[in-house]
Design a protein around this motif. Structure first.
Motif, PDB file in Angstrom:
ATOM      1  N   ALA A  60      -8.884   4.671  -8.130  1.00  0.00           N
ATOM      2  CA  ALA A  60     -10.056   5.411  -8.630  1.00  0.00           C
ATOM      3  C   ALA A  60      -9.743   6.886  -8.798  1.00  0.00           C
ATOM      4  CB  ALA A  60     -11.227   5.217  -7.676  1.00  0.00           C
ATOM      5  N   GLY A  61      -8.486   7.283  -8.508  1.00  0.00           N
ATOM      6  CA  GLY A  61      -8.066   8.676  -8.687  1.00  0.00           C
ATOM      7  C   GLY A  61      -8.494   9.586  -7.562  1.00  0.00           C
ATOM      8  N   LEU A  62      -8.768   9.019  -6.401  1.00  0.00           N
ATOM      9  CA  LEU A  62      -9.221   9.839  -5.276  1.00  0.00           C
ATOM     10  C   LEU A  62      -8.095  10.199  -4.319  1.00  0.00           C
ATOM     11  CD1 LEU A  62     -12.501   7.834  -4.462  1.00  0.00           C
ATOM     12  CD2 LEU A  62     -12.297   9.917  -5.818  1.00  0.00           C
ATOM     13  N   GLU A  63      -6.867   9.794  -4.670  1.00  0.00           N
ATOM     14  CA  GLU A  63      -5.758  10.042  -3.750  1.00  0.00           C
ATOM     15  C   GLU A  63      -5.341  11.498  -3.720  1.00  0.00           C
ATOM     16  OE1 GLU A  63      -5.392   9.032  -6.703  1.00  0.00           O
ATOM     17  OE2 GLU A  63      -3.497   9.645  -7.587  1.00  0.00           O
ATOM     18  N   GLN A  64      -5.942  12.321  -4.623  1.00  0.00           N
ATOM     19  CA  GLN A  64      -5.576  13.740  -4.689  1.00  0.00           C
ATOM     20  C   GLN A  64      -5.993  14.506  -3.437  1.00  0.00           C
ATOM     21  OE1 GLN A  64      -3.771  14.948  -7.108  1.00  0.00           O
ATOM     22  NE2 GLN A  64      -3.760  13.030  -8.266  1.00  0.00           N
ATOM     23  N   SER A  65      -6.867  13.932  -2.645  1.00  0.00           N
ATOM     24  CA  SER A  65      -7.344  14.648  -1.467  1.00  0.00           C
ATOM     25  C   SER A  65      -6.531  14.244  -0.237  1.00  0.00           C
ATOM     26  CB  SER A  65      -8.826  14.333  -1.240  1.00  0.00           C
ATOM     27  OG  SER A  65      -9.235  14.843  -0.011  1.00  0.00           O
ATOM     28  N   PRO A  66      -5.530  15.064   0.123  1.00  0.00           N
ATOM     29  CA  PRO A  66      -4.694  14.705   1.278  1.00  0.00           C
ATOM     30  C   PRO A  66      -5.483  14.723   2.585  1.00  0.00           C
ATOM     31  CG  PRO A  66      -4.136  16.899   0.480  1.00  0.00           C
ATOM     32  CD  PRO A  66      -5.117  16.332  -0.487  1.00  0.00           C
ATOM     33  N   ALA A  67      -6.473  15.596   2.637  1.00  0.00           N
ATOM     34  CA  ALA A  67      -7.269  15.661   3.861  1.00  0.00           C
ATOM     35  C   ALA A  67      -7.947  14.320   4.105  1.00  0.00           C
ATOM     36  CB  ALA A  67      -8.303  16.766   3.745  1.00  0.00           C
ATOM     37  N   ILE A 106       0.854  -1.208   0.000  1.00  0.00           N
ATOM     38  CA  ILE A 106       0.000   0.000   0.000  1.00  0.00           C
ATOM     39  C   ILE A 106       0.878   1.243   0.000  1.00  0.00           C
ATOM     40  CG2 ILE A 106      -1.624   1.363   1.435  1.00  0.00           C
ATOM     41  CD1 ILE A 106      -3.010  -0.954   0.158  1.00  0.00           C
ATOM     42  N   VAL A 107       1.916   1.204   0.847  1.00  0.00           N
ATOM     43  CA  VAL A 107       2.822   2.361   0.947  1.00  0.00           C
ATOM     44  C   VAL A 107       3.494   2.612  -0.405  1.00  0.00           C
ATOM     45  CG1 VAL A 107       4.990   3.151   2.002  1.00  0.00           C
ATOM     46  CG2 VAL A 107       3.177   2.179   3.426  1.00  0.00           C
ATOM     47  N   LEU A 108       3.868   1.524  -1.069  1.00  0.00           N
ATOM     48  CA  LEU A 108       4.515   1.676  -2.385  1.00  0.00           C
ATOM     49  C   LEU A 108       3.532   2.257  -3.405  1.00  0.00           C
ATOM     50  CD1 LEU A 108       6.642  -1.613  -2.514  1.00  0.00           C
ATOM     51  CD2 LEU A 108       7.504   0.734  -2.340  1.00  0.00           C
ATOM     52  N   VAL A 109       2.306   1.837  -3.316  1.00  0.00           N
ATOM     53  CA  VAL A 109       1.292   2.392  -4.234  1.00  0.00           C
ATOM     54  C   VAL A 109       1.121   3.881  -3.968  1.00  0.00           C
ATOM     55  CG1 VAL A 109      -1.167   2.339  -4.827  1.00  0.00           C
ATOM     56  CG2 VAL A 109       0.092   0.206  -4.564  1.00  0.00           C
ATOM     57  N   LEU A 110       1.066   4.247  -2.692  1.00  0.00           N
ATOM     58  CA  LEU A 110       0.926   5.666  -2.338  1.00  0.00           C
ATOM     59  C   LEU A 110       2.151   6.460  -2.781  1.00  0.00           C
ATOM     60  CD1 LEU A 110      -0.641   5.434   1.256  1.00  0.00           C
ATOM     61  CD2 LEU A 110      -1.703   6.477  -0.748  1.00  0.00           C
ATOM     62  N   PHE A 111       3.331   5.838  -2.612  1.00  0.00           N
ATOM     63  CA  PHE A 111       4.580   6.515  -3.009  1.00  0.00           C
ATOM     64  C   PHE A 111       4.578   6.753  -4.519  1.00  0.00           C
ATOM     65  CE2 PHE A 111       9.203   6.548  -3.942  1.00  0.00           C
ATOM     66  CZ  PHE A 111       9.518   7.661  -3.180  1.00  0.00           C
ATOM     67  N   ASN A 112       4.059   5.784  -5.234  1.00  0.00           N
ATOM     68  CA  ASN A 112       3.956   5.925  -6.693  1.00  0.00           C
ATOM     69  C   ASN A 112       3.053   7.117  -7.048  1.00  0.00           C
ATOM     70  OD1 ASN A 112       4.068   5.074  -9.528  1.00  0.00           O
ATOM     71  ND2 ASN A 112       1.897   4.573  -9.197  1.00  0.00           N
ATOM     72  N   SER A 113       1.973   7.253  -6.283  1.00  0.00           N
ATOM     73  CA  SER A 113       1.070   8.393  -6.523  1.00  0.00           C
ATOM     74  C   SER A 113       1.798   9.698  -6.272  1.00  0.00           C
ATOM     75  CB  SER A 113      -0.145   8.313  -5.589  1.00  0.00           C
ATOM     76  OG  SER A 113      -0.962   7.274  -5.970  1.00  0.00           O
ATOM     77  N   PHE A 114       2.620   9.708  -5.218  1.00  0.00           N
ATOM     78  CA  PHE A 114       3.396  10.915  -4.927  1.00  0.00           C
ATOM     79  C   PHE A 114       4.330  11.234  -6.094  1.00  0.00           C
ATOM     80  CE2 PHE A 114       7.748  12.058  -3.481  1.00  0.00           C
ATOM     81  CZ  PHE A 114       7.541  13.418  -3.299  1.00  0.00           C
ATOM     82  N   LEU A 115       4.992  10.196  -6.622  1.00  0.00           N
ATOM     83  CA  LEU A 115       5.934  10.426  -7.733  1.00  0.00           C
ATOM     84  C   LEU A 115       5.209  10.972  -8.957  1.00  0.00           C
ATOM     85  CD1 LEU A 115       8.206   7.245  -7.475  1.00  0.00           C
ATOM     86  CD2 LEU A 115       8.767   9.600  -6.799  1.00  0.00           C
ATOM     87  N   GLU A 116       3.964  10.490  -9.135  1.00  0.00           N
ATOM     88  CA  GLU A 116       3.216  10.927 -10.330  1.00  0.00           C
ATOM     89  C   GLU A 116       2.670  12.347 -10.161  1.00  0.00           C
ATOM     90  OE1 GLU A 116       0.219   8.038 -11.135  1.00  0.00           O
ATOM     91  OE2 GLU A 116       1.660   6.604 -11.955  1.00  0.00           O
ATOM     92  N   THR A 117       2.231  12.671  -8.967  1.00  0.00           N
ATOM     93  CA  THR A 117       1.603  13.991  -8.760  1.00  0.00           C
ATOM     94  C   THR A 117       2.580  15.027  -8.226  1.00  0.00           C
ATOM     95  OG1 THR A 117       0.950  13.395  -6.520  1.00  0.00           O
ATOM     96  CG2 THR A 117      -0.657  12.980  -8.275  1.00  0.00           C
ATOM     97  N   GLY A 118       3.569  14.583  -7.493  1.00  0.00           N
ATOM     98  CA  GLY A 118       4.558  15.483  -6.915  1.00  0.00           C
ATOM     99  C   GLY A 118       4.040  16.297  -5.741  1.00  0.00           C
ATOM    100  N   ARG A 119       2.931  15.868  -5.177  1.00  0.00           N
ATOM    101  CA  ARG A 119       2.349  16.625  -4.058  1.00  0.00           C
ATOM    102  C   ARG A 119       3.024  16.227  -2.755  1.00  0.00           C
ATOM    103  NH1 ARG A 119      -3.296  18.356  -5.563  1.00  0.00           N
ATOM    104  NH2 ARG A 119      -3.511  18.878  -3.366  1.00  0.00           N
ATOM    105  N   VAL A 120       3.475  17.227  -2.029  1.00  0.00           N
ATOM    106  CA  VAL A 120       4.201  16.974  -0.776  1.00  0.00           C
ATOM    107  C   VAL A 120       3.279  16.349   0.261  1.00  0.00           C
ATOM    108  CG1 VAL A 120       5.615  18.040   1.044  1.00  0.00           C
ATOM    109  CG2 VAL A 120       5.681  18.940  -1.288  1.00  0.00           C
ATOM    110  N   SER A 121       2.055  16.779   0.255  1.00  0.00           N
ATOM    111  CA  SER A 121       1.106  16.246   1.244  1.00  0.00           C
ATOM    112  C   SER A 121       0.947  14.735   1.085  1.00  0.00           C
ATOM    113  CB  SER A 121      -0.252  16.931   1.095  1.00  0.00           C
ATOM    114  OG  SER A 121      -0.725  16.746  -0.229  1.00  0.00           O
ATOM    115  N   LEU A 122       1.011  14.287  -0.160  1.00  0.00           N
ATOM    116  CA  LEU A 122       0.896  12.849  -0.410  1.00  0.00           C
ATOM    117  C   LEU A 122       2.111  12.098   0.124  1.00  0.00           C
ATOM    118  CD1 LEU A 122      -1.384  11.248  -1.637  1.00  0.00           C
ATOM    119  CD2 LEU A 122      -0.216  11.308  -3.820  1.00  0.00           C
TER     120      LEU A 122
END
Lengths: 682, 215
Positions: B168-175, B40-56
């Motif tokens: 599903a593309g919902l990881e954009q919401s850090p809150a 799960i952490v790796l999947v989230l890290f991948n999302s961070f690499l793709e979006t570049g959002r620090v909050s992620l």
């Protein structure tokens, strides 16, 4: 008057009762002060209510406004007071006025026993809630007011909480009233589904959008829901327990007014909102009225608890009111608006009259109970010597409820009879027979009511005291007598002035869309003679007054002559071993009603228990005492509510199996629910 | 990270859930959960690499600390403290469990649920698998009698929800993510305390011993 018929006038009315409620609670540590504060504000509120209601009725200016809330667009504090609402505000205020005057003196015997502040709080809130119920024009707001009325009246029923019977009666009342509310909520939800609003005016305007089958469902739901509050048989079971349990001035309000709020909503929905209606609605209401009136009076006859007896008479009178309402609905469906208006006038007039004489009877009964400390009529007797004024007021109430002229009950029952008699001539076969049965039921009810009050008055006030408490009884306090006296005077005045009242009642009926511009079926001559249907039948209140006074004078003088004439002293054989007359030789209330009960044993299912005590238990020839206990089995409890309760209990136990105590099972429920929801939605 | 790598990670998550169904040892369940959380952490890290959002990135680090380090440590400590080497029995035996797993996976891939997994058409297959993992995690909670494996089942269910949300593309919401993390952390602490109390009171973590609590 126009300066009163606005929202400020209504707010002042509610404010006075609110001040009475809160002030009474604040002063709860000072019984006398709290009582006086509560009484003062409820009297002021009632007077203002009378003035406000009369202003709306006379001017015909509706008071309509809404206070929007932030909770939901569907809910607003919407008021609409037309003549019909104003009429009910008048009835509530009128009875509240005299109950409050009575209460100031009556409540004193609760000092140092219960909190007077709490009584004042609930009493004032109860009246305010009844006023809100008949003023609200938003379904959700109405339900809130309805609930406040139910809950406050519950706390008043259980006020005398040291009596376990009162707690049970209150519990039953609470269950029944909420069961009724559930039906009312369902009917309002159906309104919302088809009209998109809880606002009564919107529902009325869009009633054509409601399919007939849904209207029929609403009719049944409303009849059960509001009928439960009104005390229609078989939903009446809470009433004989709850009304007697409350303090007597509250009983007067509950029996005289609160049950009428159910009738108000039946009129509002059936005649105001859902017109035109199918004929079977009216016939069903007629049938319910016939059964309620007849069974109500029969059950009253079996009672020896004076307040329960009066409570059963409330069921009877609600039945009579329903006969008027049922006639109005049936005639309306048959396209006979003038006759429908006659039925409505009869119902409204009986609502007013019943409120007056039933309150009078409850207040009189309260005075008697206050002095004798029992509700059992078998322990009364001879009270006329100790409480002559109370006896007189009770007699007036008894004559009014028995529909004896010239008192008010006669005139409203006369109008109801005219309505039913005209119904017999309608071409519809089922309606014709229903009217015949209803007229028969009403005639029967009138006769039995008279017999019942001969019993009640005789057993309570005549003959000799049957318990030591009676011999120590004293006449009621001034405030109690003032309230009873005023109500007795109103019972008389509303009868004598019925010719003046009928045009007012007609104007209230004509305020409903169904009766706008409807010609009157009743005419009143300048001599105050009331004529129905262009000479079909007529009655004259002044003529009755003349006959009544003449008969009263003749009877009084005759009796006086017979008593005072010089009588010779006869000396003869002694009888009954020369014993003195004792209360044991009197006919009791049970004995009086026994023959009638046995005639109706098929309906009443009486149980007779005889006990004999012998002087010598070995040789059973010389009985010492004989006791006959006449009881009535609880038919509704045994055949309706007990099976229902058992079914609910079984269902609950089955439902309990769902609660297995196993976490895995609970998660299974979640899983199944999730899968079903997904498949359902997607 | 390529789509193949993501598929591999999701495959690991799915297989860990299946493994959780089959394992009898509590230590095995904890290890499986750790592996799943790492994926799960790796999947989230991948999302961070793709979006570049620090909050992620912050969420990813928090998830790593809570899910991969703290939670397994809690469980290991609990197992050692109470000597809970073996998980208690299941309601269904292994063959039946495998049949149920197959049925649930098939259901998650059914056409009826297509609108749900077609939120992001490109990730259709991944979302179906994530949905299967969610259902299987719920099935795990239902089938297991031991409180520890039930709690791991709930945590696995939460992991499945997170991975579903990511694909599903919902990881954009850090809150939203922070909320989930916070909730998870608090829940973990409460659950551990609660389990200790249950063990002290009943002398067992078998939930069947708690039945009389229903009255």
């Amino acid at each position: 008057m126009d300066t009163i018929t606005n929202q400020t006038g209504l707010f002042v009315l509610l404010l006075l009762f609110s001040a009475g409620a809160l002030g009474s609670l604040v002063l709860r540590k000072h019984d006398a002060l709290s009582n006086e504060w509560s009484g003062l504000f409820s009297i002021a509120g009632s007077l203002w209510g009378l003035f406000f209601a009369l202003s709306v009725i006379i001017t015909g200016h509706d008071v309509s406004f809404a206070v929007e809330t932030a909770f939901s667009p569907l809910f607003s504090l919407a008021f609409h007071i037309d003549r019909l609402s104003a009429f009910f505000i008048f009835v509530v205020s009128l009875i509240a006025l005299f109950s409050s005057v009575y209460g100031i003196g009556y409540v004193k015997h609760f000092y140092k026993t219960y909190s007077i502040g709490v009584l004042g709080l609930f009493y004032n809130l109860f009246i305010a809630a009844m006023l809100l119920v008949v003023s609200a024009s938003n379904g959700i707001f109405f339900l809130i007011a309805w609930e406040i009325m139910s809950v406050t009246s519950y706390f008043l029923v259980v006020y005398d909480r040291n009596d376990e019977g009162n707690i049970k009666a209150g519990f039953l009342y609470l269950i029944m009233t909420h069961a009724g509310t559930a039906f009312i909520i369902l009917s309002f939800l159906l309104f919302y589904k088809y009209t998109g609003s809880f606002d009564f005016e919107t529902v009325r305007a869009n009633a054509a959008l409601i399919p007939l089958t849904v209207k029929n469902a609403v009719f049944l739901l409303a009849l059960i829901g509001f009928g439960t509050k009104a005390g229609i048989v078989p939903f009446h079971i809470w009433l004989p327990g709850a009304h007697p349990a409350a303090p007597s001035h509250v009983s007067a309000l509950m029996s005289g007014v609160m049950i009428k709020t159910g009738i108000y909503m039946l009129i509002r929905i059936f005649l105001g909102m859902l017109q035109p209606v199918p004929i079977w609605w009216g016939l069903t209401v007629l049938a319910a009225g016939s059964v309620s009136s007849l069974l109500g009076v029969l059950y009253a006859l079996t009672e020896h608890d004076i307040k329960r007896l009066l409570a059963y008479h409330s069921i009877e009178n609600i039945g009579i009111i329903l006969l008027g309402l049922g006639s109005a609905l049936t005639f309306s469906s048959l396209g006979m608006p003038s006759l429908a208006l006659l039925g409505l006038i009869a119902a409204l007039f009986h609502i007013l009259n019943h409120a007056v004489f039933k309150s009078l009877l409850f207040l009189s009964a309260g005075s008697v109970i206050n002095e004798t400390h029992t509700r059992n009529m078998e322990e009364y007797g001879g009270l006329i010597r100790f409480m002559p004024q109370t006896a007189f007021f009770f007699l007036v109430g008894a004559m009014a409820i028995s529909a004896l002229p010239p008192f008010n009950g006669f005139f409203s029952e006369w109008l109801t009879f005219q309505s039913l008699f005209k119904g017999i001539a309608v071409p519809d076969f089922s309606a014709k027979w229903m009217f015949i049965l209803a007229a028969g039921a009403l005639a029967f009810t009138g006769g039995l009511a008279l017999a019942c009050f001969v019993k009640a008055f005789g057993a309570t006030f005549l003959a000799r005291p049957r318990s030591p408490e009676v011999a120590h009884a004293k006449e009621s306090r001034l405030t109690l007598r003032a309230a009873m006296g005023a109500l007795a005077a109103l019972s008389f005045l509303f009868g004598i002035c019925s010719g003046y009242l009928i045009p007012f009642l007609e104007s209230i009926g004509r305020d409903l869309d169904a009766f706008r511009n409807t010609p009157s079926f009743v005419s009143v001559s300048p001599e105050q003679s009331i004529t129905a249907g262009g000479g079909f039948a007529s009655v004259s209140a002044p003529a009755f007054l003349f006959i009544f006074i003449a008969v009263f004078i003749i009877v009084s003088f005759t009796v006086k002559y017979l008593i005072n004439r010089s009588q010779r002293v006869k000396i003869g054989e002694t009888w009954d071993c020369g014993t003195d007359l004792t209360p044991r030789m009197e006919i009791t209330a049970t004995g009086f009603a026994r023959s009638i009960i046995l005639i109706f044993k098929g309906v009443l299912k009486p149980s007779i228990q005889k006990e004999i005590e012998y002087n010598d238990s070995r040789s059973r020839y010389l009985p010492k005492t004989r006791t006959v206990i006449l009881g009535i089995s609880d038919v509704y409890g045994s055949y309706v509510y007990k099976p229902l309760r058992e079914m609910i209990t079984r269902l609950s136990l089955r439902t309990k199996d769902i609660q297995s105590g196993n976490i895995n099972v609970y998660i299974s429920y979640i899983f199944i629910a999730l899968v079903i929801a997904l498949f359902w939605v997607l | 990270m390529s789509i193949m790598a993501l598929r591999l990670l999701l495959g690991i998550i799915f297989l860990t859930v299946v493994f959780l169904h089959l394992t009898k040892k509590n230590s095995g369940a904890v290890i499986a959960y750790s592996v799943q959380s790492l994926a799960i952490v790796l999947v989230l890290f991948n999302s961070f690499l793709e979006t570049g959002r620090v909050s992620l990135l912050f969420v990813t680090l928090l998830a790593f600390v809570v899910k991969v380090i703290l939670a397994p440590l809690f469980f290991v400590r609990l197992i050692k403290k109470n000597g809970l080497r073996f998980s208690v029995s299941t309601y269904l035996n292994i063959p039946l469990t495998l049949i149920i797993i197959a049925a649930i996976t098939a259901m998650a891939h059914s056409q009826k649920l297509a609108p749900l997994v077609n939120i992001v058409p490109a990730n259709h297959a991944l979302l179906s698998l994530a949905l299967s993992a969610m259902f299987l995690s719920l099935g795990l909670i239902i089938n297991r009698k031991g409180a520890l494996s039930q709690i791991i089942g709930i945590l696995s269910f939460e992991n499945s929800i997170i991975v579903f949300a990511v694909f599903a593309g919902l990881e954009q919401s850090p809150a939203l993510q922070a909320g989930i993390m916070f909730d998870l952390f608090v829940w973990l602490v409460i659950a551990t305390v609660f389990m200790s109390m249950i063990y002290r009171h009943f002398g067992s973590l078998d939930v069947t011993s708690m039945r009389h609590l229903k009255d």
